[in-house]
Design a protein around this motif. Structure first.
Motif, mmCIF file in Angstrom:
data_model
loop_
_atom_site.group_PDB
_atom_site.id
_atom_site.type_symbol
_atom_site.label_atom_id
_atom_site.label_comp_id
_atom_site.label_asym_id
_atom_site.label_seq_id
_atom_site.Cartn_x
_atom_site.Cartn_y
_atom_site.Cartn_z
ATOM 1 N N ARG A 69 -3.574 27.686 142.311
ATOM 2 C CA ARG A 69 -4.855 27.011 142.333
ATOM 3 C C ARG A 69 -4.624 25.535 142.624
ATOM 4 O O ARG A 69 -3.533 25.016 142.478
ATOM 5 C CB ARG A 69 -5.606 27.214 141.023
ATOM 6 N N SER A 70 -5.665 24.876 142.978
ATOM 7 C CA SER A 70 -5.607 23.471 143.332
ATOM 8 C C SER A 70 -5.152 22.644 142.138
ATOM 9 O O SER A 70 -5.514 22.921 141.002
ATOM 10 C CB SER A 70 -6.996 23.020 143.793
ATOM 11 N N THR A 71 -4.367 21.620 142.400
ATOM 12 C CA THR A 71 -3.913 20.756 141.321
ATOM 13 C C THR A 71 -4.962 19.709 140.962
ATOM 14 O O THR A 71 -4.867 19.090 139.922
ATOM 15 C CB THR A 71 -2.596 20.049 141.709
ATOM 16 N N VAL A 72 -5.949 19.523 141.846
ATOM 17 C CA VAL A 72 -6.994 18.551 141.587
ATOM 18 C C VAL A 72 -8.268 19.295 141.210
ATOM 19 O O VAL A 72 -8.799 20.068 141.989
ATOM 20 C CB VAL A 72 -7.258 17.675 142.843
ATOM 21 N N GLU A 73 -8.711 19.097 139.974
ATOM 22 C CA GLU A 73 -9.963 19.706 139.551
ATOM 23 C C GLU A 73 -10.666 18.779 138.575
ATOM 24 O O GLU A 73 -10.031 18.129 137.747
ATOM 25 C CB GLU A 73 -9.761 21.106 138.960
ATOM 26 N N ASP A 74 -11.967 18.713 138.713
ATOM 27 C CA ASP A 74 -12.721 17.863 137.794
ATOM 28 C C ASP A 74 -13.050 18.656 136.533
ATOM 29 O O ASP A 74 -12.699 19.828 136.400
ATOM 30 C CB ASP A 74 -13.983 17.302 138.462
ATOM 31 N N SER A 75 -13.734 18.020 135.595
ATOM 32 C CA SER A 75 -14.014 18.676 134.315
ATOM 33 C C SER A 75 -14.920 19.896 134.492
ATOM 34 O O SER A 75 -14.780 20.880 133.774
ATOM 35 C CB SER A 75 -14.634 17.686 133.330
ATOM 36 N N GLY A 76 -15.832 19.853 135.465
ATOM 37 C CA GLY A 76 -16.694 21.008 135.740
ATOM 38 C C GLY A 76 -15.897 22.188 136.248
ATOM 39 O O GLY A 76 -16.113 23.330 135.824
ATOM 40 N N ASP A 77 -14.957 21.911 137.155
ATOM 41 C CA ASP A 77 -14.086 22.977 137.664
ATOM 42 C C ASP A 77 -13.228 23.557 136.552
ATOM 43 O O ASP A 77 -13.018 24.763 136.466
ATOM 44 C CB ASP A 77 -13.180 22.452 138.784
ATOM 45 N N ALA A 78 -12.716 22.678 135.688
ATOM 46 C CA ALA A 78 -11.876 23.141 134.580
ATOM 47 C C ALA A 78 -12.680 24.012 133.618
ATOM 48 O O ALA A 78 -12.197 25.059 133.171
ATOM 49 C CB ALA A 78 -11.280 21.942 133.837
ATOM 50 N N ALA A 79 -13.911 23.610 133.323
ATOM 51 C CA ALA A 79 -14.756 24.406 132.419
ATOM 52 C C ALA A 79 -15.077 25.754 133.030
ATOM 53 O O ALA A 79 -15.047 26.781 132.347
ATOM 54 C CB ALA A 79 -16.039 23.642 132.101
ATOM 55 N N LEU A 80 -15.373 25.752 134.334
ATOM 56 C CA LEU A 80 -15.665 27.003 135.030
ATOM 57 C C LEU A 80 -14.449 27.922 135.031
ATOM 58 O O LEU A 80 -14.561 29.114 134.777
ATOM 59 C CB LEU A 80 -16.124 26.712 136.465
ATOM 60 N N ARG A 81 -13.275 27.357 135.281
ATOM 61 C CA ARG A 81 -12.046 28.144 135.294
ATOM 62 C C ARG A 81 -11.785 28.747 133.911
ATOM 63 O O ARG A 81 -11.449 29.926 133.782
ATOM 64 C CB ARG A 81 -10.866 27.282 135.728
ATOM 65 N N GLU A 82 -11.950 27.950 132.859
ATOM 66 C CA GLU A 82 -11.717 28.441 131.503
ATOM 67 C C GLU A 82 -12.713 29.532 131.130
ATOM 68 O O GLU A 82 -12.345 30.523 130.493
ATOM 69 C CB GLU A 82 -11.792 27.287 130.508
ATOM 70 N N THR A 83 -13.960 29.365 131.525
ATOM 71 C CA THR A 83 -14.971 30.391 131.258
ATOM 72 C C THR A 83 -14.626 31.678 131.988
ATOM 73 O O THR A 83 -14.699 32.770 131.417
ATOM 74 C CB THR A 83 -16.365 29.893 131.699
ATOM 75 N N ARG A 84 -14.236 31.556 133.250
ATOM 76 C CA ARG A 84 -13.861 32.732 134.040
ATOM 77 C C ARG A 84 -12.650 33.427 133.431
ATOM 78 O O ARG A 84 -12.617 34.650 133.319
ATOM 79 C CB ARG A 84 -13.565 32.323 135.486
ATOM 80 N N GLN A 85 -11.669 32.646 132.988
ATOM 81 C CA GLN A 85 -10.478 33.240 132.376
ATOM 82 C C GLN A 85 -10.824 33.961 131.077
ATOM 83 O O GLN A 85 -10.284 35.029 130.797
ATOM 84 C CB GLN A 85 -9.420 32.169 132.123
ATOM 85 N N GLY A 86 -11.727 33.373 130.296
ATOM 86 C CA GLY A 86 -12.148 34.016 129.054
ATOM 87 C C GLY A 86 -12.857 35.328 129.317
ATOM 88 O O GLY A 86 -12.612 36.337 128.647
ATOM 89 N N LEU A 87 -13.725 35.337 130.318
ATOM 90 C CA LEU A 87 -14.443 36.560 130.682
ATOM 91 C C LEU A 87 -13.478 37.615 131.205
ATOM 92 O O LEU A 87 -13.555 38.787 130.812
ATOM 93 C CB LEU A 87 -15.516 36.249 131.729
ATOM 94 N N GLU A 88 -12.557 37.204 132.069
ATOM 95 C CA GLU A 88 -11.570 38.152 132.603
ATOM 96 C C GLU A 88 -10.700 38.721 131.489
ATOM 97 O O GLU A 88 -10.374 39.908 131.494
ATOM 98 C CB GLU A 88 -10.711 37.466 133.670
ATOM 99 N N SER A 89 -10.350 37.896 130.525
ATOM 100 C CA SER A 89 -9.552 38.354 129.400
ATOM 101 C C SER A 89 -10.316 39.384 128.567
ATOM 102 O O SER A 89 -9.754 40.409 128.157
ATOM 103 C CB SER A 89 -9.151 37.159 128.531
ATOM 104 N N HIS A 90 -11.584 39.102 128.328
ATOM 105 C CA HIS A 90 -12.416 40.034 127.553
ATOM 106 C C HIS A 90 -12.577 41.366 128.302
ATOM 107 O O HIS A 90 -12.451 42.437 127.698
ATOM 108 C CB HIS A 90 -13.779 39.405 127.273
#
Length: 152
Positions: free
Chosen positions: A38-59
């Motif tokens: 994944r891109s090394t440059v991400e803003d806080s919105g991208d980071a929150a979206l990524r974390e939410t997606r990872q949490g959903l994928e984990s569930h």
């Protein structure tokens, strides 16, 4: 056991094998997707979206894993000739219920009783290492009508 019940169990066995293979493919696809760069440059919105997606994928992965373990257990019970019997009261589980939930281990009455007491299937491990280890121990053989001895 009637021939009709044996035929139904043979069809359910094939459905269980097919669903097991689908879930195994989902597991391998999700593990490949998680290792993508994944891109090394991400803003806080991208980071929150990524974390939410990872949490959903984990569930979702946990739900799929639990279903996979239940399916493997049902396949094992078919091979042992114990499939379709309630693990609580030992009565035959109706074919209609098995068609609706082919990996069920309880008749409707016992399942409702367990739910009202807050009981779940805690005997299934919830980590991926155990899933792969369990997979290695299983021997999914083709089951034919004459192989089944479900009179137990």
């Amino acid at each position: 056991m009637s021939v009709v019940r044996k035929d139904a169990i043979i069809r359910l066995h094939q459905q269980l094998l097919n669903r097991r293979d689908e879930l195994k493919k989902l597991v391998s696809d999700s593990s490949e997707g998680s290792s993508a760069s994944r891109s090394t440059v991400e803003d806080s919105g991208d980071a929150a979206l990524r974390e939410t997606r990872q949490g959903l994928e984990s569930h979702l992965a946990e739900i799929e894993y639990k279903e996979l373990m239940q399916i493997r257990r049902a396949i094992s019970l078919i091979q042992e000739g114990r499939y379709g019997h309630c693990e609580n009261c030992n009565k035959n589980i109706p074919i209609a219920r098995l068609k609706a939930v082919p990996y069920t281990m309880f008749c409707v009455d016992c399942a409702q009783q367990r739910e009202s007491m807050g009981l779940t299937n805690h005997d299934l491990a919830s980590d991926w290492e155990n899933a792969y280890e369990y997979e290695g121990r299983l021997n999914d053989q083709e089951v034919r009508i004459h192989d089944l001895d479900l009179e137990k």
